[in-house]
Design a protein around this motif. Structure first.
Motif, mmCIF file in Angstrom:
data_model
loop_
_atom_site.group_PDB
_atom_site.id
_atom_site.type_symbol
_atom_site.label_atom_id
_atom_site.label_comp_id
_atom_site.label_asym_id
_atom_site.label_seq_id
_atom_site.Cartn_x
_atom_site.Cartn_y
_atom_site.Cartn_z
ATOM 1 N N THR A 1 -32.765 38.778 4.536
ATOM 2 C CA THR A 1 -31.514 38.142 4.934
ATOM 3 C C THR A 1 -31.211 36.958 4.031
ATOM 4 O OG1 THR A 1 -32.634 36.684 6.474
ATOM 5 C CG2 THR A 1 -31.806 38.742 7.348
ATOM 6 N N ALA B 1 -31.245 27.873 7.845
ATOM 7 C CA ALA B 1 -29.942 28.524 8.014
ATOM 8 C C ALA B 1 -28.838 27.478 8.166
ATOM 9 C CB ALA B 1 -29.957 29.437 9.237
ATOM 10 N N ILE B 2 -27.591 27.915 7.973
ATOM 11 C CA ILE B 2 -26.471 26.972 7.998
ATOM 12 C C ILE B 2 -26.293 26.351 9.385
ATOM 13 C CG2 ILE B 2 -23.989 26.680 7.626
ATOM 14 C CD1 ILE B 2 -24.101 28.957 5.606
ATOM 15 N N ASP B 3 -26.314 27.195 10.431
ATOM 16 C CA ASP B 3 -26.090 26.633 11.776
ATOM 17 C C ASP B 3 -27.213 25.675 12.172
ATOM 18 O OD1 ASP B 3 -27.914 28.689 12.114
ATOM 19 O OD2 ASP B 3 -27.076 29.397 14.006
ATOM 20 N N GLY B 4 -28.447 26.025 11.779
ATOM 21 C CA GLY B 4 -29.576 25.137 12.061
ATOM 22 C C GLY B 4 -29.439 23.817 11.322
ATOM 23 N N ARG C 1 -26.678 22.409 10.415
ATOM 24 C CA ARG C 1 -25.589 21.630 11.003
ATOM 25 C C ARG C 1 -26.042 20.909 12.268
ATOM 26 N NH1 ARG C 1 -19.196 22.728 11.685
ATOM 27 N NH2 ARG C 1 -18.838 20.811 12.854
ATOM 28 N N THR C 2 -26.678 21.654 13.187
ATOM 29 C CA THR C 2 -27.133 21.040 14.439
ATOM 30 C C THR C 2 -28.142 19.933 14.150
ATOM 31 O OG1 THR C 2 -26.751 23.128 15.551
ATOM 32 C CG2 THR C 2 -28.138 21.546 16.699
ATOM 33 N N ASN D 1 -21.372 20.384 6.454
ATOM 34 C CA ASN D 1 -20.385 20.655 7.518
ATOM 35 C C ASN D 1 -20.410 19.565 8.582
ATOM 36 O OD1 ASN D 1 -19.777 23.022 6.220
ATOM 37 N ND2 ASN D 1 -20.829 24.357 7.676
ATOM 38 N N GLU E 1 -26.308 16.889 12.835
ATOM 39 C CA GLU E 1 -25.539 16.224 13.902
ATOM 40 C C GLU E 1 -26.449 15.345 14.745
ATOM 41 O OE1 GLU E 1 -21.991 19.556 14.556
ATOM 42 O OE2 GLU E 1 -23.768 19.612 15.814
ATOM 43 N N ARG F 1 -18.192 26.828 12.770
ATOM 44 C CA ARG F 1 -19.320 25.897 12.620
ATOM 45 C C ARG F 1 -20.034 26.083 11.298
ATOM 46 N NH1 ARG F 1 -21.549 22.450 15.978
ATOM 47 N NH2 ARG F 1 -23.691 22.663 15.348
ATOM 48 N N VAL F 2 -20.177 27.340 10.872
ATOM 49 C CA VAL F 2 -20.915 27.639 9.648
ATOM 50 C C VAL F 2 -20.019 27.441 8.421
ATOM 51 C CG1 VAL F 2 -21.884 29.602 8.378
ATOM 52 C CG2 VAL F 2 -22.625 29.145 10.711
ATOM 53 N N GLY F 3 -18.715 27.582 8.617
ATOM 54 C CA GLY F 3 -17.805 27.503 7.484
ATOM 55 C C GLY F 3 -17.690 28.854 6.792
ATOM 56 N N GLN G 1 -20.018 20.442 21.393
ATOM 57 C CA GLN G 1 -19.677 21.285 20.231
ATOM 58 C C GLN G 1 -20.845 22.203 19.865
ATOM 59 O OE1 GLN G 1 -18.229 19.049 16.822
ATOM 60 N NE2 GLN G 1 -16.986 17.752 18.134
ATOM 61 N N GLN G 2 -22.068 21.638 19.964
ATOM 62 C CA GLN G 2 -23.253 22.434 19.615
ATOM 63 C C GLN G 2 -23.449 23.590 20.576
ATOM 64 O OE1 GLN G 2 -26.247 19.384 19.721
ATOM 65 N NE2 GLN G 2 -25.924 18.768 17.604
ATOM 66 N N LEU H 1 -18.613 30.486 15.801
ATOM 67 C CA LEU H 1 -19.716 30.409 14.837
ATOM 68 C C LEU H 1 -19.181 30.321 13.404
ATOM 69 C CD1 LEU H 1 -22.857 30.555 14.386
ATOM 70 C CD2 LEU H 1 -22.569 33.016 14.103
ATOM 71 N N ASP I 1 -22.807 33.894 7.722
ATOM 72 C CA ASP I 1 -24.170 33.704 7.232
ATOM 73 C C ASP I 1 -25.095 34.599 8.052
ATOM 74 O OD1 ASP I 1 -26.629 32.816 6.353
ATOM 75 O OD2 ASP I 1 -26.579 30.950 7.499
ATOM 76 N N PRO I 2 -25.740 35.582 7.408
ATOM 77 C CA PRO I 2 -26.593 36.501 8.172
ATOM 78 C C PRO I 2 -27.766 35.803 8.863
ATOM 79 C CG PRO I 2 -26.823 36.885 5.803
ATOM 80 C CD PRO I 2 -25.693 35.927 5.983
ATOM 81 N N ASN I 3 -28.102 34.581 8.425
ATOM 82 C CA ASN I 3 -29.224 33.868 9.044
ATOM 83 C C ASN I 3 -28.827 32.985 10.216
ATOM 84 O OD1 ASN I 3 -31.618 34.577 7.543
ATOM 85 N ND2 ASN I 3 -30.572 33.650 5.807
ATOM 86 N N SER I 4 -27.534 32.723 10.367
ATOM 87 C CA SER I 4 -27.112 31.821 11.442
ATOM 88 C C SER I 4 -26.865 32.625 12.713
ATOM 89 C CB SER I 4 -25.843 31.073 11.038
ATOM 90 O OG SER I 4 -26.146 30.128 10.039
ATOM 91 N N GLY I 5 -27.354 32.108 13.825
ATOM 92 C CA GLY I 5 -27.161 32.792 15.106
ATOM 93 C C GLY I 5 -28.270 33.760 15.443
ATOM 94 N N LEU I 6 -29.358 33.717 14.663
ATOM 95 C CA LEU I 6 -30.438 34.685 14.891
ATOM 96 C C LEU I 6 -31.175 34.461 16.214
ATOM 97 C CD1 LEU I 6 -32.133 35.244 11.416
ATOM 98 C CD2 LEU I 6 -30.693 36.796 12.718
ATOM 99 N N ASN I 7 -31.172 33.220 16.712
ATOM 100 C CA ASN I 7 -31.888 32.953 17.963
ATOM 101 C C ASN I 7 -30.997 33.080 19.188
ATOM 102 O OD1 ASN I 7 -34.204 32.333 16.492
ATOM 103 N ND2 ASN I 7 -33.526 30.216 16.206
#
Lengths: 344, 318
Positions: free
Chosen positions: B5, B185-188, B190-191, B219, B194, A260-262, A69-70, A257, A265-271
């Motif tokens: 951001t 950040a949200i994705d960070g 979450r991972t 989440n 997990e 996953r984020v719900g 999932q990740q 994405l 989010d401008p900060n998620s996925g930056l990498n």
């Protein structure tokens, strides 16, 4: 290569027939040459075995479910990145476009009350259009892909920030944009719809690369652009299509994405830019173009995540995760160089 | 600004601009590309010096910008730090900041009281693993100290004993399940959550460096069907984050006032530039503390807790 090449001919099989392997090293060399995803697959299995021995929680299907999932977001982007790298290009803007698309989708639903499906399509159109811009700059103005996407990386990031004003957008469950987060159980394995879409994306693009004329042309352009041109392939059209397939992969990544984020989010996925390139390189696709398979990139992305997860389970300082990924990249490129080297 | 951001810094920018209009001063805003983008901050400081600005307001990235700030002071600019005091605090003429250690501590005290003597299995969701940033260390250590756990180090995360006894609340035993970076950040988040849950499924307390990290953790917990049994402690106090208290996503949120810091900062520079006197620092601190408080839906005996609606009257962002 002759100057009057048959447009349907490929060079690799003839070369392999002529060089029947003799020693064990040569034989391994030959197998790895024919199966670019094999060496990363071996690394993945070895890593999984080692981590299972170190920590009994690693092998738990619950944990393996999480790892896949990740990987779904980067795995999807890596499909597009692979296709672009196969043409001897590179896309540094891929993650920035994804963040833009995911925010746009979320904002259209949350703020503008668009139906989810329409917002999803709008996000996909923007992602493909953004990539078409990359492709046009590469083909029409003849700029190197590295420079083009370095520039558009900043442009798309800035557009995202101006558009989002730094705000996060939360979505309600039940919206089609959140569908990718819904869980599907296959026995003990808990996957999400996002994982299934990613696998479907691999199947479709993998099939197209292997069995269609488009796929053959793409490899030919990546292998030797002049030879491809002389063979009558419309090089510019192939290059442009590669970037637009990248846009499709980005749209899928953005959708996952959002799940996953719900929301956005401008900060998620930056990498994600560099992570997608890392996955492709570890997955055995050559940065010099023309060699590799899309499936290898999924394995590459999984290897990275298995290391991150396995080291976290073992309670090891997160800095070692970064170290391990760096070593993997160097090792993968070394193997690629060795495989490409002229047989003795 | 560190970045534009993060809504926290966006809120600062907005209130700084409002105050600048009121005070009739011109304001230029520069921001890093990512949190921790020190190089861009140094360039922005140098630009301010060559522009001949009267003063700089900075949310400093850390010690690496100190030399540039000293250059600015020598050139006659007033340097006001916002959000986080530089180290040492004397690098800035004045700091308007929140006490990040205090914010973490309030969360930690609430967490210890809420446990009511039960064993705590704690996930620590930090900001970075690749650089030392004071807000990261101060909030993390503050939380542990609030719980009654010795952080075991002054300048590093993750140096506390992995298990032992917490002395806060009715006291009890604790286990640190993980320290994972989230990039805020949200994705960070979450991972990270997990992976922490895989390592230790019994986690019942989550410390999150900020609201987005807490959001991501929620989440992950929800996907695992564990959101009911785990208490998430966040820090920020945005209007959106406070809604998560009412809905039960967060057990408590330490609120801070970025807009107030920025407005005070702009006002001070305007006054100083026109020959006014330097504002004073808060008693017993090296900076002017703009305050922090803990907000929670459930009040607990013996602790001063704001209700979500009280906190929302001073919240920032949308």
């Amino acid at each position: 290569m002759t100057t009057h090449a048959d447009p349907h001919a490929t060079t690799a099989p003839a070369e392999e027939l002529l060089n029947r392997p003799a020693t064990l090293t040569q034989r391994i060399h030959s197998v790895l040459h024919r199966q670019p995803a094999l060496s990363p697959a071996i690394v993945l299995v070895l890593a999984a075995v080692v981590f299972s021995l170190v920590n009994d929680r690693f092998y738990a299907l619950q944990n393996l479910s999480l790892v896949i999932q990740q990987v779904a977001v980067i795995g999807s982007l890596a499909v597009g990145q692979t296709v672009i790298i196969l043409t001897a290009g590179i896309d540094l803007s891929i993650g920035a476009v994804m963040v833009l698309a995911s925010l746009l989708m979320s904002k259209l639903v949350a703020d503008n009350h668009w139906p989810g499906v329409v917002a999803l399509l709008a996000g996909a159109v923007v992602a493909i259009a953004a990539q078409a811009l990359n492709g046009l700059l590469v083909t029409k103005i003849k700029l190197p892909p590295f420079i083009v996407t370095l520039g558009t990386l900043s442009i798309f990031t800035a557009i995202t920030l101006i558009y989002a004003k730094g705000q996060t957008i939360a979505l309600q469950p039940g919206n089609i944009l959140m569908w990718t987060a819904n869980t599907v159980s296959l026995g003990q394995l808990n996957l999400t719809n996002g994982v299934l879409i990613m696998i479907a994306l691999y199947a479709v693009i993998g099939y197209a690369l292997r069995y269609t004329a488009w796929g053959r042309h793409l490899y030919a352009v990546g292998d030797d652009v002049e030879a491809a041109r002389l063979a009558g392939i419309s090089v510019n059209r192939v290059l442009l299509s590669a970037y637009m397939v990248g846009g499709l992969a980005i749209a899928v990544g953005a959708w996952i994405l959002v799940g996953r984020v719900g929301g956005g989010d401008p900060n998620s996925g930056l990498n994600a830019n560099l992570q997608s390139i890392t996955a492709v390189v570890i997955g055995g696709t050559s940065l010099f173009g023309g060699r590799g398979v899309v499936f290898g990139s999924l394995i590459g992305a999984l290897i990275v995540q298995v290391f991150v997860n396995g080291l976290a389970l073992a309670g090891i300082d997160p800095n070692y995760q970064v170290l391990a990924v760096g070593i993997l990249v160097i090792a993968a490129v070394s193997v690629d160089q060795w495989i490409r080297s002229v047989k003795s | 600004m560190k970045t534009l951001t993060n809504p926290y810094f966006v809120s600062m920018e907005k209130d700084a601009k409002t105050q600048a209009t009121k005070d009739n001063v011109s304001l230029t805003v520069a921001a890093g590309n990512t949190d921790g983008d020190t190089q861009t901050q140094i360039t922005a400081i140098d630009n301010a010096i060559s522009r001949g600005d009267k003063g700089i307001l900075i949310t400093t990235n850390g010690d690496a910008v100190n030399a540039a700030l000293n250059r600015a002071k020598q050139a006659g600019l007033f340097v006001i730090a916002l959000d986080t005091a530089p180290n040492p605090a004397g690098i800035a003429n004045l700091t308007y900041a929140t006490d990040n250690a205090q914010a973490g501590k309030l969360d930690g005290q609430y967490a210890a009281a809420a446990l009511n003597g039960k064993p705590a299995v704690i996930a620590m969701l930090d900001l970075f693993n690749n650089q030392v940033v004071s807000v990261d260390i101060n909030r993390d250590h503050g939380f542990l100290e609030g719980m009654g756990i010795n952080p075991g180090s002054k300048g590093e995360n993750g140096k506390e004993a992995k298990s032992g006894t917490y002395s806060g609340g009715k006291s009890g035993t604790y286990t640190i399940a993980c320290h994972q970076p989230t990039q805020g950040a949200i994705d960070g988040g979450r991972t990270a959550m997990e992976n922490c849950l895989s390592a230790n499924p019994d986690i019942n307390v989550v410390y999150a460096i900020n609201e987005p990290a807490g959001e991501g953790a929620y989440n992950a917990l929800k996907a695992a069907g564990k959101e009911k049994n785990v208490a998430i402690y966040a820090i920020d106090g945005s209007c959106a984050g406070l809604k998560n208290l009412t809905s039960g996503e967060f057990a408590a949120d330490a609120v801070q006032y970025p807009g107030k810091m920025a407005a005070l900062g702009v006002d001070s520079i305007a006054k100083l530039a026109r020959g006014g006197s330097k504002p004073s620092v808060t008693d017993g601190k090296s900076f002017h503390d703009t305050g922090t408080a803990v907000a929670a839906a459930k009040p607990l005996g013996g602790l001063t807790v704001q209700t979500p609606s009280q906190a929302a009257s001073a919240c920032w962002g949308n």
